[in-house]
Design an enzyme around this catalytic site. Structure first.
Site, mmCIF file in Angstrom:
data_model
loop_
_atom_site.group_PDB
_atom_site.id
_atom_site.type_symbol
_atom_site.label_atom_id
_atom_site.label_comp_id
_atom_site.label_asym_id
_atom_site.label_seq_id
_atom_site.Cartn_x
_atom_site.Cartn_y
_atom_site.Cartn_z
ATOM 1 C CB SER A 275 -0.961 -0.050 1.200
ATOM 2 O OG SER A 275 -1.969 0.914 1.087
ATOM 3 C CG HIS A 418 -5.444 -2.511 -0.021
ATOM 4 N ND1 HIS A 418 -4.861 -1.988 -1.133
ATOM 5 C CD2 HIS A 418 -4.859 -1.873 1.043
ATOM 6 C CE1 HIS A 418 -3.972 -1.064 -0.790
ATOM 7 N NE2 HIS A 418 -3.948 -0.985 0.531
#
Length: 437
Positions: A275, A418
């Site tokens: 991320s 994610h």
């Protein structure tokens, strides 16, 4: 090199997906009383993709390929004076330094000349960690002194029966600082899911909580390592470092230590980040060629995803929600993405000829996995110029759950959200094995 065309992709990439990414909401903008407000948005669209409206520009998140306007990417092999470079020496001496300066001045900010020194100490060892399979060391880097001192805590595992120095994967983890970051989604706070496999291969791994280096919140320019370089109340210059550059600087200081540890092969160090730390990993690799392989997981906007491709999170969202990550100069690109002198394919190319591995998830459309795949495709000409292998894939829909690991650019598009999944990590170990063994 393919630029300037929106791709029409099958609906299977976006229909019926649920997004599980941990994404912060946009802060309310300061507006005069009585200012008409736009209609309230639902949190997500019918497919579960996060919806945001950027306060500065009013831009609404897009997840429709038909609405991705045509765009033209800056050519990584053309100098600012319009001259095309055609040999590796020209890339190394002329074009790469030019792109580096653009990222330092316009995007992430530069490391200041008064960046502090770090003193490293081994605080604890365990010769029989992880069930006797590893030697564990707790190492602390101290920056500054007194109440404002910064302490960078690193945990290093190497195989217990290693006969000599071993390759090491350095992992920038969430957590660190006075209070650990909140876990959620695919955020990794501890050991990677393939820790046993890493050790079984005869490699080691090291972990650091990124907020040990610099806090990850607004109004912290007088804290962390950035604070140690600034006077009280001093306002940042337009090209001074933001948090991403500070985290990247801290990663290089950890590599300084690893280079002194007899159990580590300093010529075989890989870096992984997820991320925002995937963005950091790409920039750290650009800054430090001691990183031999880099793995950017779900790094999204201003990481591996093309900014000119209007999908999910955008430059507008970045400038609004995370200004402290970047140089002040970055703010001027809100609503003006096509005026940026760089894009993600150039950030990836800055690691060339060193290999780069990128991942995305079907249920993480906010991070634009297709845009990350296309950035790797468009970094390919630089890798080929330098005698390396590109992704070896057409500029079409990225393959799903099928790792591409045969070139010096690697890719994995996992089913799911994610996260740096076990499947991603397994694919990365295969990819990295070509360089770390």
């Amino acid at each position: 090199m393919r630029t300037g065309v929106s791709l029409l992709l099958g609906s299977a990439l976006t229909i019926g997906l649920a997004v599980h990414a941990q994404q912060p909401g946009a802060p309310a903008a300061s507006q005069p009383a009585g200012t008409p407000q736009p209609p309230a948005l639902p949190a997500s669209d019918a497919n579960g993709n996060p919806l945001r409206r950027a306060a500065k520009t009013g831009h609404l998140s897009n997840y429709d390929e038909a609405k991705v306007a045509p765009y033209t990417l800056p050519d990584p092999l053309v100098l600012s004076n319009g001259q095309r470079i055609t040999d590796p020496d020209a890339w190394t001496r002329r074009r790469r330094p030019e792109i580096m300066r653009l990222y330092e001045t316009e995007i992430f900010g530069r490391v200041p000349t008064n960046a502090p020194k770090v003193t490293w100490d081994v605080k604890e060892t365990d010769p029989a960690a992880r069930g006797g399979t590893a030697l564990m060391k707790q190492v602390v880097g101290t920056v500054g002194s007194g109440e404002h001192a910064v302490h960078i805590r690193v945990t290093l595992y190497t195989p217990a029966k290693a006969a000599g120095a071993v390759p090491v994967i350095l992992i920038a983890n969430f957590g660190g600082g006075p209070a650990p970051a909140r876990a959620g989604g695919g955020v990794q706070l501890g050991d990677p899911p393939v820790a046993a496999d890493i050790l079984a291969r005869g490699w080691g791994y090291a972990m650091v909580g990124y907020q040990d280096i610099q806090p990850d919140r607004a109004n912290t320019l007088n804290e962390g390592v950035i604070g140690l370089t600034r006077g009280a109340g001093q306002q940042p210059g337009p090209d001074e470092w933001g948090s991403i550059t500070a985290w990247a600087w801290g990663i290089s200081r950890i590599i300084d230590y690893l280079g002194t540890d007899a159990s580590v092969n300093a010529n075989r160090i890989a870096l992984q980040g997820h991320s925002r730390l995937g963005k950091t990993a790409l920039w750290a690799s650009a800054l430090d060629d001691r990183i031999k392989v880099v793995y950017a997981s779900c790094s999204g906007e201003m990481g591996a995803a093309l900014s000119r491709r209007d999908w999910g999170e955008t430059v507008d969202d970045m400038t609004q929600n995370f200004p402290w990550w970047f140089a002040v100069n970055f703010q001027k690109f809100a609503g003006r993405w096509n005026e940026m002198p760089v894009d993600a394919h150039m950030l990836i190319a800055l690691s060339a000829p060193r290999p780069v591995f990128v991942t995305g998830g079907t249920a993480d459309q906010w991070a634009d996995p297709v845009g990350m795949f296309l950035a790797e495709v468009n970094a390919g000409p630089v890798f080929r110029l330098l005698g390396r292998r590109d992704l070896g894939a057409p500029a079409g829909p990225p393959p799903l759950d099928t790792p591409l690991t045969h070139g010096d650019l690697g890719w994995h598009y996992h089913t799911g959200g994610h996260a740096a999944t076990a499947a991603d990590w397994t694919a990365f170990l295969t990819f990295a094995g070509k360089y770390l063994k």
